[in-house]
Design an enzyme around this catalytic site. Sequence first.
Site, PDB file in Angstrom:
ATOM      1  N   LYS A  53       0.840  -1.210   0.000  1.00  0.00           N
ATOM      2  CA  LYS A  53       0.000   0.000   0.000  1.00  0.00           C
ATOM      3  C   LYS A  53       0.873   1.257   0.000  1.00  0.00           C
ATOM      4  O   LYS A  53       0.568   2.236  -0.688  1.00  0.00           O
ATOM      5  CB  LYS A  53      -0.925  -0.014   1.232  1.00  0.00           C
ATOM      6  CG  LYS A  53      -2.026  -1.059   1.100  1.00  0.00           C
ATOM      7  CD  LYS A  53      -2.837  -1.280   2.361  1.00  0.00           C
ATOM      8  CE  LYS A  53      -3.640  -2.570   2.173  1.00  0.00           C
ATOM      9  NZ  LYS A  53      -4.668  -2.872   3.112  1.00  0.00           N
ATOM     10  N   GLN A  97      -4.977  -2.775   9.127  1.00  0.00           N
ATOM     11  CA  GLN A  97      -4.737  -4.019   8.411  1.00  0.00           C
ATOM     12  C   GLN A  97      -5.357  -5.196   9.163  1.00  0.00           C
ATOM     13  O   GLN A  97      -5.157  -5.341  10.371  1.00  0.00           O
ATOM     14  CB  GLN A  97      -3.217  -4.223   8.211  1.00  0.00           C
ATOM     15  CG  GLN A  97      -2.860  -5.383   7.319  1.00  0.00           C
ATOM     16  CD  GLN A  97      -3.362  -5.200   5.875  1.00  0.00           C
ATOM     17  OE1 GLN A  97      -3.465  -4.080   5.383  1.00  0.00           O
ATOM     18  NE2 GLN A  97      -3.666  -6.292   5.209  1.00  0.00           N
ATOM     19  N   ASP A 120     -11.061   2.056   3.624  1.00  0.00           N
ATOM     20  CA  ASP A 120     -11.519   0.726   3.178  1.00  0.00           C
ATOM     21  C   ASP A 120     -13.010   0.707   2.870  1.00  0.00           C
ATOM     22  O   ASP A 120     -13.508  -0.247   2.267  1.00  0.00           O
ATOM     23  CB  ASP A 120     -11.274  -0.312   4.295  1.00  0.00           C
ATOM     24  CG  ASP A 120      -9.952  -1.062   4.140  1.00  0.00           C
ATOM     25  OD1 ASP A 120      -9.484  -1.195   2.995  1.00  0.00           O
ATOM     26  OD2 ASP A 120      -9.422  -1.516   5.170  1.00  0.00           O
TER      27      ASP A 120
HETATM   28  N1  LIG Z   1      -7.844  -3.455   6.112  1.00  0.00           N
HETATM   29  C1  LIG Z   1      -7.768  -4.435   5.179  1.00  0.00           C
HETATM   30  N2  LIG Z   1      -7.230  -5.618   5.506  1.00  0.00           N
HETATM   31  C2  LIG Z   1      -7.171  -6.605   4.556  1.00  0.00           C
HETATM   32  C3  LIG Z   1      -7.655  -6.363   3.232  1.00  0.00           C
HETATM   33  C4  LIG Z   1      -8.217  -5.108   2.937  1.00  0.00           C
HETATM   34  O1  LIG Z   1      -8.673  -4.848   1.791  1.00  0.00           O
HETATM   35  N3  LIG Z   1      -8.253  -4.160   3.939  1.00  0.00           N
HETATM   36  N4  LIG Z   1      -7.508  -7.360   2.252  1.00  0.00           N
HETATM   37  C5  LIG Z   1      -6.643  -8.500   2.491  1.00  0.00           C
HETATM   38  C6  LIG Z   1      -5.215  -8.251   2.173  1.00  0.00           C
HETATM   39  N5  LIG Z   1      -4.948  -7.291   1.095  1.00  0.00           N
HETATM   40  C7  LIG Z   1      -4.888  -5.990   1.393  1.00  0.00           C
HETATM   41  O2  LIG Z   1      -4.798  -5.568   2.500  1.00  0.00           O
HETATM   42  C8  LIG Z   1      -4.648  -7.750  -0.227  1.00  0.00           C
HETATM   43  C9  LIG Z   1      -4.648  -9.087  -0.560  1.00  0.00           C
HETATM   44  C10 LIG Z   1      -4.253  -9.510  -1.848  1.00  0.00           C
HETATM   45  C11 LIG Z   1      -3.886  -8.577  -2.809  1.00  0.00           C
HETATM   46  C12 LIG Z   1      -3.417  -8.985  -4.153  1.00  0.00           C
HETATM   47  O3  LIG Z   1      -3.140  -8.147  -4.985  1.00  0.00           O
HETATM   48  N6  LIG Z   1      -3.245 -10.287  -4.394  1.00  0.00           N
HETATM   49  C13 LIG Z   1      -2.652 -10.800  -5.609  1.00  0.00           C
HETATM   50  C14 LIG Z   1      -2.311 -12.282  -5.423  1.00  0.00           C
HETATM   51  C15 LIG Z   1      -1.492 -12.620  -4.214  1.00  0.00           C
HETATM   52  C16 LIG Z   1      -0.110 -12.061  -4.215  1.00  0.00           C
HETATM   53  O4  LIG Z   1       0.536 -12.049  -5.260  1.00  0.00           O
HETATM   54  O5  LIG Z   1       0.368 -11.672  -3.125  1.00  0.00           O
HETATM   55  C17 LIG Z   1      -3.648 -10.762  -6.769  1.00  0.00           C
HETATM   56  O6  LIG Z   1      -4.866 -10.913  -6.547  1.00  0.00           O
HETATM   57  O7  LIG Z   1      -3.165 -10.616  -7.888  1.00  0.00           O
HETATM   58  C18 LIG Z   1      -3.897  -7.241  -2.473  1.00  0.00           C
HETATM   59  C19 LIG Z   1      -4.262  -6.838  -1.206  1.00  0.00           C
HETATM   60  C20 LIG Z   1      -6.726  -8.912   3.974  1.00  0.00           C
HETATM   61  N7  LIG Z   1      -6.627  -7.794   4.842  1.00  0.00           N
END
Ligand SMILES: Nc1nc2c(c(=O)[nH]1)N[C@@H](CN(C=O)c1ccc(C(=O)N[C@@H](CCC(=O)O)C(=O)O)cc1)CN2
Length: 286
Positions: A53, A97, A120
């Site tokens: 982020k 988070q 969020d």
């Molecule tokens: N406060 C928050 N906590 C969490 C959130 C959130 O949106 N707000 N979501 C998840 C974790 N997360 C962001 O925080 C998140 C998870 C996955 C991805 C992502 O881009 N994933 C990749 C694949 C996995 C990788 O390569 O690591 C994809 O889909 O291409 C972004 C953000 C839990 N906590």
Amino acid sequence: MTATLLDGKATAAEIKDELRARVKALAERGIVPGLGTVLVGSDPGSQAYVNGKHRDCAEVGIASIRRELPADATQAQVDETLAELNADPACHGYIVQLPLPGHLDTQRVLELIDPDKDADGLHPVNLGRLVLGYDAPLPCTPRGIVELLRRHDVPLRGANVAVVGRGNTVGRPLGLLLTRRSENATVTLCHTGTLDLAAHTRAADIVIVAAGVPGLLTTDMITPGAVVVDVGITRVIGSDGKGRYTGDVDPEVAEVAGKLVPMPGGVGPMTRAMLLTNVVERAERG
Ligand SMILES: Nc1nc2c(c(=O)[nH]1)N[C@@H](CN(C=O)c1ccc(C(=O)N[C@@H](CCC(=O)O)C(=O)O)cc1)CN2
């Protein structure tokens, strides 16, 4: 593969370019948008997401405000950190988070975020505003899905959409977004109590799976040519003993679907781009 892949990474990059221009325009008004993050503990996955982020912020010119607390932080310490961010004029929006360590009350923590700084879009007040159709920061993943479909000319107006999963972060708010007058889709919200899931997914023009069940959606469950969106992201251990992420859509679905939002590279990057968008919008409001 027959399905056209809708590339969330490339679309997110496009959105970040647009945000960079909006941040520049804000700078001319003397405003620097700021995103805060609160990380409790040192879970490597959560640390990686928070670092991502802040990298995203640097890319578009948003200022980063980091707050890190130890895994044994008390509820009072967390409350105090949120009070500071609520009062900080340099912070236009922030996130806590998730998941939080088990001894902390997640619902209480999320409710302590000032709803107007809820980057969020998950504060109960903002989910209520969404229900009522009022202006509010929108939840990032549902907003990212709608934006990705819109930018790839997937018609929503009048479309039959099956959403699989009724969670508060994706499925339920996504149903609300898709049924707004501006989208005008017809949504069937499926869940673990749905009696014949395949009957609902087969009847849909668009199937969005956010159930957290690896490989749940199989080829026999869709109409050929349907648009499929994989929101699942579950960590599994492969036969080589290594951990990897897997989606809710069986890879063979790509042979039958018309368009596919894959995991990885689909919804995740769009979620990150929508977080930045929420912060820039908040700063633009002044
Ligand atoms: N406060 C928050 N906590 C969490 C959130 C959130 O949106 N707000 N979501 C998840 C974790 N997360 C962001 O925080 C998140 C998870 C996955 C991805 C992502 O881009 N994933 C990749 C694949 C996995 C990788 O390569 O690591 C994809 O889909 O291409 C972004 C953000 C839990 N906590």
